[in-house]
Design a protein around this motif. Structure first.
Motif, PDB file in Angstrom:
ATOM      1  N   LEU A  56       1.049  -1.359   0.108  1.00 24.67           N
ATOM      2  CA  LEU A  56      -0.160   0.002   0.121  1.00 24.67           C
ATOM      3  C   LEU A  56       0.802   1.143   0.130  1.00 24.67           C
ATOM      4  O   LEU A  56       0.638   2.258  -0.697  1.00 24.67           O
ATOM      5  N   ARG A  57       2.101   1.227   0.782  1.00 26.53           N
ATOM      6  CA  ARG A  57       2.898   2.629   0.918  1.00 26.53           C
ATOM      7  C   ARG A  57       3.466   2.643  -0.604  1.00 26.53           C
ATOM      8  O   ARG A  57       3.551   3.808  -1.073  1.00 26.53           O
ATOM      9  N   GLY A  58       3.713   1.446  -1.459  1.00 24.18           N
ATOM     10  CA  GLY A  58       4.343   1.536  -2.629  1.00 24.18           C
ATOM     11  C   GLY A  58       3.411   2.340  -3.648  1.00 24.18           C
ATOM     12  O   GLY A  58       3.731   2.974  -4.477  1.00 24.18           O
ATOM     13  N   LEU A  59       1.877   1.951  -3.625  1.00 28.04           N
ATOM     14  CA  LEU A  59       1.018   2.293  -4.529  1.00 28.04           C
ATOM     15  C   LEU A  59       0.815   3.865  -4.013  1.00 28.04           C
ATOM     16  O   LEU A  59       0.751   4.730  -5.094  1.00 28.04           O
ATOM     17  N   LEU A  60       1.063   4.338  -2.731  1.00 24.07           N
ATOM     18  CA  LEU A  60       0.608   5.732  -2.517  1.00 24.07           C
ATOM     19  C   LEU A  60       1.663   6.381  -3.055  1.00 24.07           C
ATOM     20  O   LEU A  60       1.636   7.761  -3.674  1.00 24.07           O
ATOM     21  N   ASN A  61       3.230   6.204  -2.892  1.00 30.59           N
ATOM     22  CA  ASN A  61       4.153   6.909  -3.582  1.00 30.59           C
ATOM     23  C   ASN A  61       4.226   6.816  -4.852  1.00 30.59           C
ATOM     24  O   ASN A  61       4.528   7.875  -5.474  1.00 30.59           O
ATOM     25  N   SER A  62       3.851   5.551  -5.526  1.00 29.86           N
ATOM     26  CA  SER A  62       3.651   5.595  -6.960  1.00 29.86           C
ATOM     27  C   SER A  62       2.911   7.003  -7.670  1.00 29.86           C
ATOM     28  O   SER A  62       3.175   7.554  -8.612  1.00 29.86           O
ATOM     29  N   GLY A  63       1.904   7.313  -6.852  1.00 32.60           N
ATOM     30  CA  GLY A  63       0.993   8.281  -7.346  1.00 32.60           C
ATOM     31  C   GLY A  63       1.433   9.694  -7.315  1.00 32.60           C
ATOM     32  O   GLY A  63       0.706  10.954  -7.408  1.00 32.60           O
ATOM     33  N   HIS A  64       2.612   9.974  -6.976  1.00 34.01           N
ATOM     34  CA  HIS A  64       3.186  11.375  -6.834  1.00 34.01           C
ATOM     35  C   HIS A  64       3.389  12.183  -7.677  1.00 34.01           C
ATOM     36  O   HIS A  64       3.321  13.259  -7.982  1.00 34.01           O
ATOM     37  N   THR A  65       3.863  11.482  -9.144  1.00 37.31           N
ATOM     38  CA  THR A  65       4.188  11.935 -10.263  1.00 37.31           C
ATOM     39  C   THR A  65       3.416  11.165 -11.222  1.00 37.31           C
ATOM     40  O   THR A  65       3.126  10.008 -11.427  1.00 37.31           O
ATOM     41  N   ARG A  66       2.656  12.188 -12.310  1.00 39.92           N
ATOM     42  CA  ARG A  66       1.889  11.489 -13.317  1.00 39.92           C
ATOM     43  C   ARG A  66       2.597  10.274 -14.120  1.00 39.92           C
ATOM     44  O   ARG A  66       1.774   9.139 -14.405  1.00 39.92           O
ATOM     45  N   ASP A  67       3.720  10.541 -14.483  1.00 38.89           N
ATOM     46  CA  ASP A  67       4.414   9.356 -15.222  1.00 38.89           C
ATOM     47  C   ASP A  67       4.677   8.055 -14.809  1.00 38.89           C
ATOM     48  O   ASP A  67       4.362   6.924 -15.334  1.00 38.89           O
ATOM     49  N   ALA A  68       4.800   8.231 -13.494  1.00 41.68           N
ATOM     50  CA  ALA A  68       4.945   6.877 -12.707  1.00 41.68           C
ATOM     51  C   ALA A  68       3.758   6.226 -11.778  1.00 41.68           C
ATOM     52  O   ALA A  68       3.635   5.391 -11.259  1.00 41.68           O
ATOM     53  N   TRP A  87      -3.001   7.879  -9.994  1.00 40.51           N
ATOM     54  CA  TRP A  87      -2.949   9.274 -10.025  1.00 40.51           C
ATOM     55  C   TRP A  87      -4.100   9.804  -9.502  1.00 40.51           C
ATOM     56  O   TRP A  87      -5.208   9.746  -9.898  1.00 40.51           O
ATOM     57  N   ALA A  88      -3.983  10.333  -8.238  1.00 34.73           N
ATOM     58  CA  ALA A  88      -5.427  11.150  -7.614  1.00 34.73           C
ATOM     59  C   ALA A  88      -4.894  12.145  -6.563  1.00 34.73           C
ATOM     60  O   ALA A  88      -3.913  12.037  -5.942  1.00 34.73           O
ATOM     61  N   ALA A  89      -5.700  12.926  -6.293  1.00 26.46           N
ATOM     62  CA  ALA A  89      -5.353  14.059  -5.207  1.00 26.46           C
ATOM     63  C   ALA A  89      -5.832  13.366  -3.733  1.00 26.46           C
ATOM     64  O   ALA A  89      -6.791  12.576  -3.991  1.00 26.46           O
ATOM     65  N   MET A  90      -5.094  13.376  -2.781  1.00 22.09           N
ATOM     66  CA  MET A  90      -5.421  12.638  -1.561  1.00 22.09           C
ATOM     67  C   MET A  90      -4.923  13.452  -0.435  1.00 22.09           C
ATOM     68  O   MET A  90      -4.171  14.076  -0.537  1.00 22.09           O
ATOM     69  N   ALA A  91      -5.555  13.282   0.677  1.00 23.75           N
ATOM     70  CA  ALA A  91      -5.053  13.597   1.917  1.00 23.75           C
ATOM     71  C   ALA A  91      -5.442  12.588   2.862  1.00 23.75           C
ATOM     72  O   ALA A  91      -6.410  11.645   2.922  1.00 23.75           O
TER      73      ALA A  91
END
Length: 380
Positions: A56-68, A87-91
């Motif tokens: 789950l941490r890896g998936l959340l990290n992946s969403g930081h940039t659109r390309d990845a 790719w999503a906005a989140m809090a």
């Protein structure tokens, strides 16, 4: 606990595009809900499940940039490979230290439990007040969508300069917010840059619970009631005298230094100042009043009915007479707490109301900035 994290997420859920508010989420659901609905993802209680979930941490990290922001999974009976967007906005709301990789990709907002005399309006769920609140949020949502629709091109074209003092990734985290401030104009660009420096100018890597323990031990020293000021070096010596505490062997077996002490106290808003010690001139140190706000918020309940005995050490400057510890002796009271914040156990205390494991860490609301451009595109 009880600092308003859930309330903040609940408020956000009424304002953001396609809000998805959850108190737990599994990796397989995360990328599927993002790919299917392009939500603004709001995650509560994240400290209860994120630490033991590397995927789950890896998936959340992946969403930081659109390309990845993409994962590939096999789907269906034929196990056909399929790409899913992350790719999503989140809090997310988290008690204590955020995993380093998530913190590095976030705008971290520290939250504090309010004092008993601090009053805030309740977020009503039923009745006339709730209806008025729904109408207010509905109007805010309409205004937001209209403003984004009118200014989406300007936001996309905005190129705010980097904020001095922030590393590259922190500047990336703030770029969407700085772009909005740039388009708003007026005082907003300066205010946004000030906020960026305040919230992301220095990363915190220490375990937050140890800071609360330090604060509790300092409170015990001042609770003796014999002094109202102490030099920085003297406070380090007093902390080193506390048996079964880490301060005497803080780093590489050596006592904590004034610089290390200042670094741990800084998140509480406590900084050293020039203090005058009777018969000793001036020195860098602390007044008891400097800690009053931090004590009230994190160690609010005191019981001073037990004795704090003198500690002895062969290696402190106190006994050599080279440096003043503070004005007065070391007789006084051992303090304990019966609310959610328990001071660290001290040697020779008579009672400890709660177990050490119940010491609470600072609460955090982590705001992810990824996905903002896509939300802007879809809001209309």
């Amino acid at each position: 606990k009880r600092c308003g994290k859930t309330t903040v997420l609940s408020l956000l859920s009424r304002l953001v595009a396609r809000a998805a508010l959850a108190s737990n989420i599994r990796p397989a659901v995360l990328f599927r809900v993002i790919a299917a609905h392009k939500p603004s993802l709001l995650i509560d209680e994240m400290d209860t499940f994120i630490d033991a979930n590397d995927e789950l941490r890896g998936l959340l990290n992946s969403g930081h940039t659109r390309d990845a922001a993409m994962v590939i999974r096999c789907e269906g009976d034929d196990h056909d490979p399929r790409a899913f967007s992350t790719w999503a906005a989140m809090a997310f709301a988290h008690i204590g230290k955020i995993p380093d990789t998530l913190e590095d990709r976030s705008v971290r907002v520290l939250m504090r439990r309010r004092l008993p005399n601090e009053h805030v309006a309740s977020l009503r769920q039923t009745g006339p007040d709730a209806a008025v609140l729904r109408d207010e949020f509905s109007e805010l949502r309409r205004q937001t969508v209209r403003w984004i629709t009118d200014h989406s091109r300007a936001i996309a074209a905005a190129a705010p300069p980097p904020v001095e003092g922030l590393h590259d990734r922190a500047n990336d985290n703030w770029t969407p917010l700085l772009a909005i401030a740039h388009v708003l104009g007026g005082a907003w660009p300066d205010l946004a840059r000030q906020a960026a420096k305040a919230l992301s100018g220095a990363s915190t890597t220490d375990n937050e619970s140890i800071k609360v323990e330090l604060l509790a031990d300092i409170q015990g020293i001042f609770a003796q009631g014999t002094v109202d000021r102490v030099s920085s070096a003297g406070l380090c010596d007093l902390l080193a005298l506390l048996e079964e505490r880490p301060w005497g062997t803080w780093k590489h077996g050596k006592p904590m230094t004034p610089v290390q002490l200042a670094r741990l106290l800084r998140p509480f808003g406590v900084t050293s100042r020039t203090v005058r010690l009777e018969g000793q001139g001036t020195s860098r140190g602390y007044l008891a009043e400097d800690f009053s706000d931090a004590f009230s918020r994190y160690i609010p309940t005191l019981h001073q009915d037990s004795t704090l005995s003198k500690r002895h050490s062969d290696t402190t400057r106190a006994q050599s007479g080279d440096d003043p510890l503070f004005q007065g002796d070391t007789e006084g009271a051992c303090v304990t707490s019966e609310n959610g914040l328990n001071p660290a156990p001290r040697a020779e205390c008579v009672t400890v109301s709660l177990q050490k494991g119940e010491i609470q860490e600072e609460e955090t609301l982590g705001l992810f900035s990824e996905g903002s451009e896509e939300v802007f595109d879809d809001l209309g």
